[in-house]
Design a protein around this motif. Sequence first.
Motif, mmCIF file in Angstrom:
data_model
loop_
_atom_site.group_PDB
_atom_site.id
_atom_site.type_symbol
_atom_site.label_atom_id
_atom_site.label_comp_id
_atom_site.label_asym_id
_atom_site.label_seq_id
_atom_site.Cartn_x
_atom_site.Cartn_y
_atom_site.Cartn_z
ATOM 1 N N LYS A 1 1.062 -1.649 -0.029
ATOM 2 C CA LYS A 1 0.373 0.188 0.329
ATOM 3 C C LYS A 1 0.823 1.346 0.398
ATOM 4 O O LYS A 1 0.539 2.184 -0.397
ATOM 5 N N ARG A 2 1.851 0.597 0.595
ATOM 6 C CA ARG A 2 2.843 2.414 0.913
ATOM 7 C C ARG A 2 3.081 3.441 -0.998
ATOM 8 O O ARG A 2 3.315 3.977 -1.035
ATOM 9 N N LEU B 1 2.170 0.582 -6.554
ATOM 10 C CA LEU B 1 1.043 -0.005 -6.561
ATOM 11 C C LEU B 1 -0.221 0.575 -6.480
ATOM 12 O O LEU B 1 -0.464 -0.726 -6.451
ATOM 13 N N LYS B 2 -0.422 1.594 -7.129
ATOM 14 C CA LYS B 2 -1.634 2.078 -6.237
ATOM 15 C C LYS B 2 -2.997 1.462 -6.742
ATOM 16 O O LYS B 2 -4.094 1.603 -6.439
ATOM 17 N N SER B 3 -2.462 0.666 -8.469
ATOM 18 C CA SER B 3 -3.752 0.696 -9.097
ATOM 19 C C SER B 3 -3.375 -1.182 -8.758
ATOM 20 O O SER B 3 -4.814 -1.728 -9.836
ATOM 21 N N MET B 4 -3.016 -1.664 -7.846
ATOM 22 C CA MET B 4 -2.676 -3.181 -8.620
ATOM 23 C C MET B 4 -4.430 -3.759 -7.692
ATOM 24 O O MET B 4 -5.097 -2.860 -6.128
ATOM 25 N N ARG C 1 -7.460 -3.089 -4.139
ATOM 26 C CA ARG C 1 -8.758 -2.179 -4.517
ATOM 27 C C ARG C 1 -9.687 -2.864 -3.296
ATOM 28 O O ARG C 1 -10.003 -4.182 -2.848
ATOM 29 N N ARG C 2 -10.313 -1.714 -2.440
ATOM 30 C CA ARG C 2 -11.650 -1.780 -1.511
ATOM 31 C C ARG C 2 -12.675 -3.206 -1.976
ATOM 32 O O ARG C 2 -13.185 -3.383 -2.813
ATOM 33 N N GLY C 3 -12.816 -4.559 -1.166
ATOM 34 C CA GLY C 3 -13.309 -5.168 -1.471
ATOM 35 C C GLY C 3 -13.441 -6.270 -2.494
ATOM 36 O O GLY C 3 -14.361 -7.333 -2.805
#
Length: 154
Positions: free
Chosen positions: A118-119, A123-126, A130-132
């Motif tokens: 997450k940091r 990688l933020k689009s992995m 994603r929530r849920g």
Amino acid sequence: MHYWLMKSEPEVFGIDHLAASPKRTAAWDGVRNYQVRNMIRDQMQKGDVALFYHSSCAEPGIVGSMRILGPGYPDSTAFQPRHHHFDPKSDPKKPSWYMVDVQLEKRFPRTISLPELKRHAALKSMLILRRGNRLSITPVTPAEWKTILTLAAS
DNA sequence: GCCAACGTTGGC
DNA sequence: GCCAACGTTGGC
């Protein structure tokens, strides 16, 4: 060639189980979600690679990499009445579920934990972040793959 | 153990 | 085809 991330609970089937399997190879069975089934059946092929992710455990994260040994094929556990993945609705003549053979490539020297994933902005689009998101297999981009291998070696 | 999120089921 | 109820996933 595709890049994937595959989730499993280490207490059920973790990277240690795969490492201890003959030829470090095992069938990735028990998938009972249609979106994931479609990826296995329609997209996975020999030469693909996958990250091994431990979920539902003390330290969720990526623990290694695998090779996909061939295309998806019918999941035989769905036809076995005493198997806990048995699905009476899956007809051997028209199988509902598919599995794929995987081989452990590398056990990473350390777990790349969920908070660490997450940091990283890269990688933020992995999909795993994603929530849920509940898919046990998700595609990974070549850039994400590269970033993660770099992290694993650092 | 809690709970949010999502998929599946089944009555209508 | 709608949608409420239920089951499962998975982080915390």
